[in-house]
Scaffold this motif. Structure first.
Motif, PDB file in Angstrom:
ATOM      1  N   PRO A 251      45.590  36.202  33.664  1.00  0.00           N
ATOM      2  CA  PRO A 251      44.377  36.542  32.911  1.00  0.00           C
ATOM      3  C   PRO A 251      43.749  35.287  32.332  1.00  0.00           C
ATOM      4  CG  PRO A 251      46.348  37.084  31.645  1.00  0.00           C
ATOM      5  CD  PRO A 251      46.814  36.718  33.024  1.00  0.00           C
ATOM      6  N   ALA A 252      42.477  35.371  32.000  1.00  0.00           N
ATOM      7  CA  ALA A 252      41.758  34.207  31.481  1.00  0.00           C
ATOM      8  C   ALA A 252      42.414  33.681  30.209  1.00  0.00           C
ATOM      9  CB  ALA A 252      40.304  34.570  31.211  1.00  0.00           C
ATOM     10  N   ALA A 253      42.419  32.355  30.074  1.00  0.00           N
ATOM     11  CA  ALA A 253      42.993  31.726  28.888  1.00  0.00           C
ATOM     12  C   ALA A 253      41.989  31.777  27.735  1.00  0.00           C
ATOM     13  CB  ALA A 253      43.365  30.277  29.186  1.00  0.00           C
ATOM     14  N   PRO A 254      42.462  31.658  26.492  1.00  0.00           N
ATOM     15  CA  PRO A 254      41.557  31.745  25.336  1.00  0.00           C
ATOM     16  C   PRO A 254      40.867  30.432  24.994  1.00  0.00           C
ATOM     17  CG  PRO A 254      43.811  31.502  24.574  1.00  0.00           C
ATOM     18  CD  PRO A 254      43.874  31.564  26.082  1.00  0.00           C
ATOM     19  N   PHE A 255      41.019  29.406  25.829  1.00  0.00           N
ATOM     20  CA  PHE A 255      40.508  28.083  25.479  1.00  0.00           C
ATOM     21  C   PHE A 255      39.028  27.942  25.837  1.00  0.00           C
ATOM     22  CE2 PHE A 255      45.054  27.343  26.750  1.00  0.00           C
ATOM     23  CZ  PHE A 255      45.541  27.327  25.451  1.00  0.00           C
ATOM     24  N   THR A 256      38.222  27.573  24.874  1.00  0.00           N
ATOM     25  CA  THR A 256      36.785  27.451  25.089  1.00  0.00           C
ATOM     26  C   THR A 256      36.412  26.230  25.920  1.00  0.00           C
ATOM     27  OG1 THR A 256      36.538  26.264  22.990  1.00  0.00           O
ATOM     28  CG2 THR A 256      36.270  28.657  22.950  1.00  0.00           C
ATOM     29  N   ASP A 257      37.321  25.257  26.051  1.00  0.00           N
ATOM     30  CA  ASP A 257      37.026  24.056  26.837  1.00  0.00           C
ATOM     31  C   ASP A 257      37.615  24.117  28.237  1.00  0.00           C
ATOM     32  OD1 ASP A 257      39.634  23.888  25.993  1.00  0.00           O
ATOM     33  OD2 ASP A 257      39.554  21.776  25.426  1.00  0.00           O
ATOM     34  N   VAL A 258      38.015  25.297  28.695  1.00  0.00           N
ATOM     35  CA  VAL A 258      38.507  25.495  30.060  1.00  0.00           C
ATOM     36  C   VAL A 258      37.604  26.524  30.716  1.00  0.00           C
ATOM     37  CG1 VAL A 258      40.430  26.217  31.510  1.00  0.00           C
ATOM     38  CG2 VAL A 258      40.876  24.953  29.404  1.00  0.00           C
ATOM     39  N   SER A 259      36.588  26.054  31.443  1.00  0.00           N
ATOM     40  CA  SER A 259      35.638  26.970  32.077  1.00  0.00           C
ATOM     41  C   SER A 259      36.211  27.515  33.372  1.00  0.00           C
ATOM     42  CB  SER A 259      34.310  26.261  32.349  1.00  0.00           C
ATOM     43  OG  SER A 259      34.501  25.154  33.208  1.00  0.00           O
ATOM     44  N   ALA A 260      35.729  28.691  33.755  1.00  0.00           N
ATOM     45  CA  ALA A 260      36.279  29.397  34.915  1.00  0.00           C
ATOM     46  C   ALA A 260      36.127  28.616  36.212  1.00  0.00           C
ATOM     47  CB  ALA A 260      35.605  30.761  35.043  1.00  0.00           C
ATOM     48  N   GLY A 261      35.135  27.732  36.301  1.00  0.00           N
ATOM     49  CA  GLY A 261      34.903  27.025  37.550  1.00  0.00           C
ATOM     50  C   GLY A 261      35.751  25.798  37.781  1.00  0.00           C
ATOM     51  N   GLN A 262      36.579  25.397  36.819  1.00  0.00           N
ATOM     52  CA  GLN A 262      37.363  24.173  36.952  1.00  0.00           C
ATOM     53  C   GLN A 262      38.637  24.399  37.760  1.00  0.00           C
ATOM     54  OE1 GLN A 262      36.233  21.218  36.040  1.00  0.00           O
ATOM     55  NE2 GLN A 262      34.378  22.211  35.298  1.00  0.00           N
ATOM     56  N   TYR A 263      39.085  23.348  38.471  1.00  0.00           N
ATOM     57  CA  TYR A 263      40.264  23.493  39.318  1.00  0.00           C
ATOM     58  C   TYR A 263      41.500  23.881  38.523  1.00  0.00           C
ATOM     59  CZ  TYR A 263      42.382  19.068  37.797  1.00  0.00           C
ATOM     60  OH  TYR A 263      42.987  18.077  37.049  1.00  0.00           O
ATOM     61  N   TYR A 264      41.531  23.512  37.251  1.00  0.00           N
ATOM     62  CA  TYR A 264      42.710  23.776  36.434  1.00  0.00           C
ATOM     63  C   TYR A 264      42.610  25.076  35.641  1.00  0.00           C
ATOM     64  CZ  TYR A 264      39.427  21.364  33.300  1.00  0.00           C
ATOM     65  OH  TYR A 264      38.313  20.971  32.616  1.00  0.00           O
ATOM     66  N   ALA A 265      41.541  25.858  35.821  1.00  0.00           N
ATOM     67  CA  ALA A 265      41.335  27.059  35.005  1.00  0.00           C
ATOM     68  C   ALA A 265      42.474  28.060  35.172  1.00  0.00           C
ATOM     69  CB  ALA A 265      39.993  27.707  35.346  1.00  0.00           C
ATOM     70  N   VAL A 266      42.801  28.393  36.409  1.00  0.00           N
ATOM     71  CA  VAL A 266      43.877  29.372  36.643  1.00  0.00           C
ATOM     72  C   VAL A 266      45.238  28.791  36.255  1.00  0.00           C
ATOM     73  CG1 VAL A 266      45.060  30.784  38.380  1.00  0.00           C
ATOM     74  CG2 VAL A 266      42.568  30.616  38.387  1.00  0.00           C
ATOM     75  N   PRO A 267      45.561  27.528  36.613  1.00  0.00           N
ATOM     76  CA  PRO A 267      46.833  26.968  36.148  1.00  0.00           C
ATOM     77  C   PRO A 267      46.995  26.997  34.634  1.00  0.00           C
ATOM     78  CG  PRO A 267      45.968  25.619  37.911  1.00  0.00           C
ATOM     79  CD  PRO A 267      44.909  26.630  37.593  1.00  0.00           C
ATOM     80  N   VAL A 268      45.944  26.631  33.893  1.00  0.00           N
ATOM     81  CA  VAL A 268      46.031  26.657  32.428  1.00  0.00           C
ATOM     82  C   VAL A 268      46.185  28.092  31.938  1.00  0.00           C
ATOM     83  CG1 VAL A 268      44.778  26.195  30.283  1.00  0.00           C
ATOM     84  CG2 VAL A 268      44.788  24.488  32.110  1.00  0.00           C
ATOM     85  N   ALA A 269      45.454  29.021  32.553  1.00  0.00           N
ATOM     86  CA  ALA A 269      45.575  30.430  32.162  1.00  0.00           C
ATOM     87  C   ALA A 269      46.991  30.936  32.388  1.00  0.00           C
ATOM     88  CB  ALA A 269      44.570  31.269  32.949  1.00  0.00           C
ATOM     89  N   TRP A 270      47.574  30.578  33.549  1.00  0.00           N
ATOM     90  CA  TRP A 270      48.959  30.990  33.839  1.00  0.00           C
ATOM     91  C   TRP A 270      49.920  30.384  32.819  1.00  0.00           C
ATOM     92  CZ3 TRP A 270      52.526  27.137  35.102  1.00  0.00           C
ATOM     93  CH2 TRP A 270      53.828  27.607  35.311  1.00  0.00           C
ATOM     94  N   ALA A 271      49.784  29.084  32.561  1.00  0.00           N
ATOM     95  CA  ALA A 271      50.706  28.406  31.642  1.00  0.00           C
ATOM     96  C   ALA A 271      50.596  28.976  30.233  1.00  0.00           C
ATOM     97  CB  ALA A 271      50.424  26.902  31.634  1.00  0.00           C
ATOM     98  N   ALA A 272      49.376  29.330  29.825  1.00  0.00           N
ATOM     99  CA  ALA A 272      49.199  29.912  28.495  1.00  0.00           C
ATOM    100  C   ALA A 272      49.789  31.320  28.425  1.00  0.00           C
ATOM    101  CB  ALA A 272      47.717  29.944  28.132  1.00  0.00           C
ATOM    102  N   SER A 273      49.641  32.080  29.516  1.00  0.00           N
ATOM    103  CA  SER A 273      50.111  33.467  29.511  1.00  0.00           C
ATOM    104  C   SER A 273      51.623  33.573  29.464  1.00  0.00           C
ATOM    105  CB  SER A 273      49.582  34.205  30.754  1.00  0.00           C
ATOM    106  OG  SER A 273      50.181  33.708  31.938  1.00  0.00           O
ATOM    107  N   CYS A 274      52.322  32.566  29.989  1.00  0.00           N
ATOM    108  CA  CYS A 274      53.783  32.631  29.981  1.00  0.00           C
ATOM    109  C   CYS A 274      54.399  31.693  28.944  1.00  0.00           C
ATOM    110  CB  CYS A 274      54.344  32.331  31.366  1.00  0.00           C
ATOM    111  SG  CYS A 274      53.931  30.716  32.040  1.00  0.00           S
ATOM    112  N   GLY A 275      53.574  31.136  28.061  1.00  0.00           N
ATOM    113  CA  GLY A 275      54.083  30.338  26.957  1.00  0.00           C
ATOM    114  C   GLY A 275      54.438  28.914  27.285  1.00  0.00           C
ATOM    115  N   VAL A 276      54.064  28.424  28.464  1.00  0.00           N
ATOM    116  CA  VAL A 276      54.369  27.040  28.837  1.00  0.00           C
ATOM    117  C   VAL A 276      53.481  26.068  28.069  1.00  0.00           C
ATOM    118  CG1 VAL A 276      54.357  25.372  30.742  1.00  0.00           C
ATOM    119  CG2 VAL A 276      55.265  27.669  31.103  1.00  0.00           C
TER     120      VAL A 276
END
Length: 376
Positions: A251-276
């Motif tokens: 799911p989307a991460a809560p960070f306002t400086d990580v826009s959906a179009g960036q290559y790292y958007a899904v990786p950051v969302a995954w890492a945030a969702s599992c507490g990494v």
């Protein structure tokens, strides 16, 4: 079938400023081919690349009309691509597509992207505008003509087509194997020859650079440069871990400086969702900031815990003269990283707030894989 449309690269990104103007003027520009079926489906293929290995592609399209339900299916069977992001504003739809893989996406000068289904069941309106960003092995945008905004031109009817639709392979055979990418790594650490002029057998990080390079975890900053003294960003470290996990959706991460179009958007969302990762604040991640040694330790500590590793132990940091500089949030992680052999100190110091160089990151990631995760 409707005629294809070629989207030719109009201008390079600012990253190309280091290239000389004559070289840019003479260089052939890439093209994005759109092939429609008349029923609301477009097949997208990038052509006329320069052969450089592409490990990520971000494509942004502007369509006239509202298409909030459009979907995207990548061409490659093993390519990871979250569903497209479609935002409707003032009668137009901004569509962002993202693809990535641990092996090059392109086959030399050609990169099949996939199928964009607009969800209308009729027509295939051509994009009014588009831009392309291609990422290299090091997850940084490729310089020069490989990325930039694109313009729209009408293509000839006989440009080919059809062979790059999802599930197909060059030559039209569904089960025909893909040709080996020109810069794909084949072999083990011992057989891989590094292309970097700044990494040699006598360097303390040589074997570790070979390890991360041979597994697609880190690449060079240029075809012949690794830049061992350079920095690694927070987003890049998270993206490496995300790839190691098989690039799961999140799911989307809560960070306002990580826009959906960036290559790292899904990786950051995954890492945030599992507490990494937890972010610099609840809403700020600082993706492009160079990662510090204590931040790297904290992320790897949480990742090890996520993988089921016992992270309760820790060394006595009092043996280091700058132990008092370790932030409270990273104290347990740094103690664990020292005990696990990931961090040994720099000239007898922990240097917790120092930026982790690319060489240090390669060494720490290699030790993480071998010593903690028991990976080959």
């Amino acid at each position: 079938m409707k005629a294809k449309s070629i989207l030719s690269l109009a201008s390079a990104l600012l990253l190309a400023a280091s290239l000389c103007a004559p070289a840019l003027a003479a260089a052939r520009r890439p093209a994005l081919i759109c092939d429609g079926d008349g029923e609301g489906v477009l097949w997208l293929v990038l052509e006329d690349l320069d052969g450089t290995g592409v490990y990520g592609a971000q494509v942004e399209l502007t369509l006239d009309g509202a298409y909030p339900d459009c979907t995207f299916t990548p061409s490659g069977r093993d390519v990871y691509s979250p569903d497209c992001v479609a935002e409707v504003r003032s009668g137009r739809t901004e569509v962002t597509l993202y693809l990535t893989d641990t092996a090059p996406l392109n086959r030399g000068e050609r990169l099949p992207l996939g199928e964009l289904d607009l969800g209308t069941g009729r027509g295939e309106p051509l994009p009014e505008a588009a831009s392309v960003v291609l990422l290299g092995r090091d997850l940084q945008p490729l310089e020069g003509r490989m990325s930039g905004s694109v313009s729209i031109e009408e293509a000839d009817e006989d440009d080919g087509g059809g062979s790059d639709r999802p599930g197909s392979r060059p030559g039209g055979g569904k089960d025909e194997p893909l040709p080996e990418a020109p810069d794909e790594i084949d072999g083990t650490d011992e057989t891989v020859v590094l292309p970097f002029a700044d990494v040699g057998p006598g360097d303390w990080f040589y074997e570790e650079v070979r390890y991360v390079y041979s597994r697609g975890m880190m690449g060079g900053t240029a075809p012949s440069a690794f830049t061992p003294g350079g920095t690694t960003t927070r987003a890049m470290v998270v993206t490496i871990l995300h790839r190691m996990e098989g690039a799961p959706a999140a799911p989307a991460a809560p960070f306002t400086d990580v826009s959906a179009g960036q290559y790292y958007a899904v990786p950051v969302a995954w890492a945030a969702s599992c507490g990494v990762v937890t972010g610099a604040t609840p809403t700020i991640f600082n993706p492009e900031a160079p990662i510090t040694r204590q931040q790297l330790a904290a992320i790897l500590w949480r990742y090890a815990e996520y993988k089921g590793v016992d992270v309760s132990g820790g060394a006595d940091l009092g043996i280091f003269p700058d132990a008092d500089r370790v932030a409270p949030y990273a104290a347990q992680a740094m103690a664990w990283a020292v005990e696990a052999g990931l961090i040994a100190g720099v000239d007898g110091r922990l240097d917790p707030t120092g930026q982790a160089t690319r060489a240090q990151t390669a060494v720490i990631l290699t030790r993480m894989c071998r010593n903690v995760l028991a990976l080959p």
